[in-house]
Design a protein around this motif. Structure first.
Motif, PDB file in Angstrom:
ATOM      1  N   ARG A   1      77.913  42.968  43.389  1.00 52.79           N
ATOM      2  CA  ARG A   1      78.448  43.865  42.337  1.00 52.79           C
ATOM      3  C   ARG A   1      78.606  45.287  42.847  1.00 52.79           C
ATOM      4  NH1 ARG A   1      77.028  41.877  36.386  1.00 52.79           N
ATOM      5  NH2 ARG A   1      77.053  39.701  36.994  1.00 52.79           N
ATOM      6  N   LEU A   2      77.560  45.759  43.545  1.00 49.76           N
ATOM      7  CA  LEU A   2      77.614  47.155  44.001  1.00 49.76           C
ATOM      8  C   LEU A   2      78.755  47.346  45.001  1.00 49.76           C
ATOM      9  CD1 LEU A   2      73.767  47.865  44.332  1.00 49.76           C
ATOM     10  CD2 LEU A   2      75.326  48.856  42.646  1.00 49.76           C
ATOM     11  N   GLN A   3      78.971  46.340  45.840  1.00 51.33           N
ATOM     12  CA  GLN A   3      80.003  46.496  46.876  1.00 51.33           C
ATOM     13  C   GLN A   3      81.415  46.272  46.355  1.00 51.33           C
ATOM     14  OE1 GLN A   3      78.396  43.937  49.856  1.00 51.33           O
ATOM     15  NE2 GLN A   3      76.806  45.450  50.337  1.00 51.33           N
ATOM     16  N   THR A   4      81.529  45.690  45.175  1.00 49.64           N
ATOM     17  CA  THR A   4      82.880  45.467  44.627  1.00 49.64           C
ATOM     18  C   THR A   4      83.174  46.458  43.499  1.00 49.64           C
ATOM     19  OG1 THR A   4      81.992  43.749  43.198  1.00 49.64           O
ATOM     20  CG2 THR A   4      83.029  43.013  45.237  1.00 49.64           C
ATOM     21  N   GLY A   5      82.466  47.585  43.529  1.00 45.77           N
ATOM     22  CA  GLY A   5      82.765  48.668  42.582  1.00 45.77           C
ATOM     23  C   GLY A   5      82.069  48.541  41.241  1.00 45.77           C
ATOM     24  N   GLY A   6      81.250  47.510  41.088  1.00 42.66           N
ATOM     25  CA  GLY A   6      80.513  47.353  39.824  1.00 42.66           C
ATOM     26  C   GLY A   6      79.280  48.248  39.815  1.00 42.66           C
ATOM     27  N   ALA A   7      78.694  48.416  38.634  1.00 43.73           N
ATOM     28  CA  ALA A   7      77.508  49.267  38.519  1.00 43.73           C
ATOM     29  C   ALA A   7      76.300  48.409  38.149  1.00 43.73           C
ATOM     30  CB  ALA A   7      77.738  50.316  37.438  1.00 43.73           C
ATOM     31  N   VAL A   8      75.140  48.812  38.678  1.00 44.36           N
ATOM     32  CA  VAL A   8      73.879  48.213  38.209  1.00 44.36           C
ATOM     33  C   VAL A   8      72.999  49.396  37.822  1.00 44.36           C
ATOM     34  CG1 VAL A   8      72.038  46.543  38.667  1.00 44.36           C
ATOM     35  CG2 VAL A   8      74.240  46.317  39.845  1.00 44.36           C
ATOM     36  N   GLU A   9      73.304  49.961  36.665  1.00 42.26           N
ATOM     37  CA  GLU A   9      72.663  51.218  36.251  1.00 42.26           C
ATOM     38  C   GLU A   9      71.887  51.104  34.945  1.00 42.26           C
ATOM     39  OE1 GLU A   9      75.967  53.842  36.183  1.00 42.26           O
ATOM     40  OE2 GLU A   9      75.976  54.062  38.372  1.00 42.26           O
ATOM     41  N   THR A  10      72.076  49.997  34.246  1.00 40.10           N
ATOM     42  CA  THR A  10      71.371  49.826  32.970  1.00 40.10           C
ATOM     43  C   THR A  10      70.613  48.497  32.995  1.00 40.10           C
ATOM     44  OG1 THR A  10      73.160  48.594  31.941  1.00 40.10           O
ATOM     45  CG2 THR A  10      73.262  50.998  31.751  1.00 40.10           C
ATOM     46  N   THR A  11      69.700  48.342  32.027  1.00 45.32           N
ATOM     47  CA  THR A  11      68.951  47.077  31.976  1.00 45.32           C
ATOM     48  C   THR A  11      69.929  45.918  31.711  1.00 45.32           C
ATOM     49  OG1 THR A  11      68.468  47.419  29.644  1.00 45.32           O
ATOM     50  CG2 THR A  11      66.811  48.173  31.180  1.00 45.32           C
ATOM     51  N   ALA A  12      70.994  46.192  30.940  1.00 44.08           N
ATOM     52  CA  ALA A  12      71.980  45.133  30.656  1.00 44.08           C
ATOM     53  C   ALA A  12      72.717  44.730  31.939  1.00 44.08           C
ATOM     54  CB  ALA A  12      72.968  45.614  29.595  1.00 44.08           C
ATOM     55  N   ASP A  13      73.030  45.715  32.818  1.00 39.40           N
ATOM     56  CA  ASP A  13      73.696  45.390  34.093  1.00 39.40           C
ATOM     57  C   ASP A  13      72.818  44.452  34.914  1.00 39.40           C
ATOM     58  OD1 ASP A  13      75.742  47.158  33.451  1.00 39.40           O
ATOM     59  OD2 ASP A  13      74.902  48.822  34.634  1.00 39.40           O
ATOM     60  N   LEU A  14      71.515  44.783  34.976  1.00 40.17           N
ATOM     61  CA  LEU A  14      70.622  43.964  35.793  1.00 40.17           C
ATOM     62  C   LEU A  14      70.465  42.575  35.159  1.00 40.17           C
ATOM     63  CD1 LEU A  14      68.817  43.700  38.265  1.00 40.17           C
ATOM     64  CD2 LEU A  14      66.938  44.711  36.961  1.00 40.17           C
ATOM     65  N   GLN A  15      70.372  42.559  33.834  1.00 40.10           N
ATOM     66  CA  GLN A  15      70.294  41.262  33.130  1.00 40.10           C
ATOM     67  C   GLN A  15      71.481  40.384  33.499  1.00 40.10           C
ATOM     68  OE1 GLN A  15      69.699  40.436  29.149  1.00 40.10           O
ATOM     69  NE2 GLN A  15      68.107  41.918  28.765  1.00 40.10           N
ATOM     70  N   SER A  16      72.668  40.997  33.553  1.00 42.54           N
ATOM     71  CA  SER A  16      73.843  40.145  33.797  1.00 42.54           C
ATOM     72  C   SER A  16      73.844  39.629  35.242  1.00 42.54           C
ATOM     73  CB  SER A  16      75.140  40.841  33.388  1.00 42.54           C
ATOM     74  OG  SER A  16      75.584  41.661  34.408  1.00 42.54           O
ATOM     75  N   CYS A  17      73.260  40.378  36.178  1.00 43.73           N
ATOM     76  CA  CYS A  17      73.123  39.859  37.558  1.00 43.73           C
ATOM     77  C   CYS A  17      72.191  38.643  37.558  1.00 43.73           C
ATOM     78  CB  CYS A  17      72.531  40.914  38.502  1.00 43.73           C
ATOM     79  SG  CYS A  17      73.601  42.317  38.769  1.00 43.73           S
ATOM     80  N   VAL A  18      71.067  38.760  36.824  1.00 40.81           N
ATOM     81  CA  VAL A  18      70.105  37.640  36.787  1.00 40.81           C
ATOM     82  C   VAL A  18      70.760  36.437  36.095  1.00 40.81           C
ATOM     83  CG1 VAL A  18      67.815  36.893  36.004  1.00 40.81           C
ATOM     84  CG2 VAL A  18      68.148  39.250  36.799  1.00 40.81           C
ATOM     85  N   ALA A  19      71.522  36.717  35.026  1.00 42.49           N
ATOM     86  CA  ALA A  19      72.174  35.622  34.285  1.00 42.49           C
ATOM     87  C   ALA A  19      73.175  34.886  35.180  1.00 42.49           C
ATOM     88  CB  ALA A  19      72.875  36.179  33.045  1.00 42.49           C
ATOM     89  N   ALA A  20      73.884  35.649  36.047  1.00 43.64           N
ATOM     90  CA  ALA A  20      74.887  35.017  36.913  1.00 43.64           C
ATOM     91  C   ALA A  20      74.230  33.989  37.839  1.00 43.64           C
ATOM     92  CB  ALA A  20      75.602  36.091  37.738  1.00 43.64           C
TER      93      ALA A  20
END
Ligand code: SAM
Length: 300
Positions: free
Chosen positions: A173-192
């Motif tokens: 995500r970080l390398q493709t321009g996405g953000a991991v800046e909120t708890t929801a962002d991190l949740q969606s990484c774990v969900a993936a």
């Protein structure tokens, strides 16, 4: 502190803490993790007016809660890490204490605060620092660490089986321009990687990932280890007692090894003390708590 913000944290094993601290009027006690002052208020009562309590916390918000709950000329509160205990005592004209309480980890008040990012259900920015201006936030750590570093953090401090795939997803995500800046962002990484986060396995994965990051961001285990092996022997009077509550196996191992690793400690709890079922029903957070106590008796 906003007027409507009331602490929600329930102190764990309060009866056992008082029992193992073996308090009597007139003693001097350091509560190195004073939090909202739940344990400390009970300790102050047992110490009476001739006793003294020094309460320390890394988090200014928690120290505000403690200040609102605890009062009296025999109660001193200080913002800092328990690692600075020797300096804090000296600045209050003290050298040593008779008892130390460490109730490790984080408070339910920190977990519930949306602005702190400790709780995956609370929402908000991915910060996770005990002191909001000290060191790097969890989001900065994710941005600045390599995939291998993140994988190691998730494996070591979260014991997360999907660590490699979750670290890869965060970095993708970080390398493709996405953000991991909120708890929801991190949740969606774990969900993936882990699928449905409402399932018990999904929630367990989230718990492990958030725990691992929080431990890394605050260097919690390093602080606990240094406190137990280096600071306590300096600040405890002979025959002084330390009571330590931990909340996961890695922390408990540090406590156990520190007490075993120095002949100056007489371990008082042969096996760790756990909360009674009635307490666990009322306060589910107490389910994973383990209390160990030891008396400091250095050889002359
Ligand atoms: C489980 S809570 C303590 C709750 C407290 N015993 C009570 O009854 O309200 C843990 C507290 O330790 C604090 N803390 C964590 N690491 C610390 C450190 N290295 N030095 C001082 N406080 C720390 C956290 O900010 C949090 O407020």
């Amino acid at each position: 502190m906003p007027a409507d913000l009331r602490p929600v944290h329930i102190p764990v094993m309060p009866r056992e803490v008082l029992q193992w601290l073996q308090l009597s009027p007139g003693l001097t006690v350091l509560d190195g993790t004073v939090g909202a002052g739940g344990h400390s208020s009970l300790i102050l009562k047992a110490l009476g007016p001739a006793g003294r309590l020094i309460g320390v916390d890394r988090d200014p918000m928690m120290l505000n809660f403690a200040a609102a709950k605890l009062s009296g000329v025999n109660c001193l509160l200080s913002r800092g890490s328990y690692l600075e205990a020797a300096e804090i005592l000296r600045s209050n004209g003290l050298e040593k204490v008779d008892r130390v309480l460490l109730d490790l980890g984080l408070s339910s008040d920190q977990l519930a605060d949306r602005d702190r990012g400790f709780g995956f259900d609370a929402g908000g920015p991915l910060d996770m620092r005990f002191h909001p201006h000290e060191g790097r936030s969890a989001a900065q750590f994710l941005q600045q660490s390599t995939q291998a570093e993140l994988q190691e953090v998730l494996e070591t401090w979260g014991e997360e089986p999907a660590a490699r795939r979750i670290a890869a997803e965060v970095h993708r995500r970080l390398q493709t321009g996405g953000a991991v800046e909120t708890t929801a962002d991190l949740q969606s990484c774990v969900a993936a990687v882990c699928g449905d986060l409402r399932s018990s396995s999904g929630r367990t994965a989230l718990t492990r990932v958030f725990q691992a990051l929080r431990i890394r961001v605050n260097e919690e285990l390093e602080h606990a280890d240094r406190m137990l092996t280096q600071v306590l022997p300096q600040i405890l009077n002979t025959d002084g007692i330390a009571v330590v509550i931990s909340f996961h196996s890695l922390e408990d191992r540090i406590v156990k090894n520190a007490f075993k690793g120095n002949h100056g400690w007489q371990v008082l709890t042969k096996t760790p003390i756990e909360a009674q079922p009635a307490e666990v029903r009322l306060n589910p957070r107490s389910r994973s708590a383990k209390l160990r106590a030891a008396r400091w008796q250095p050889q002359p």
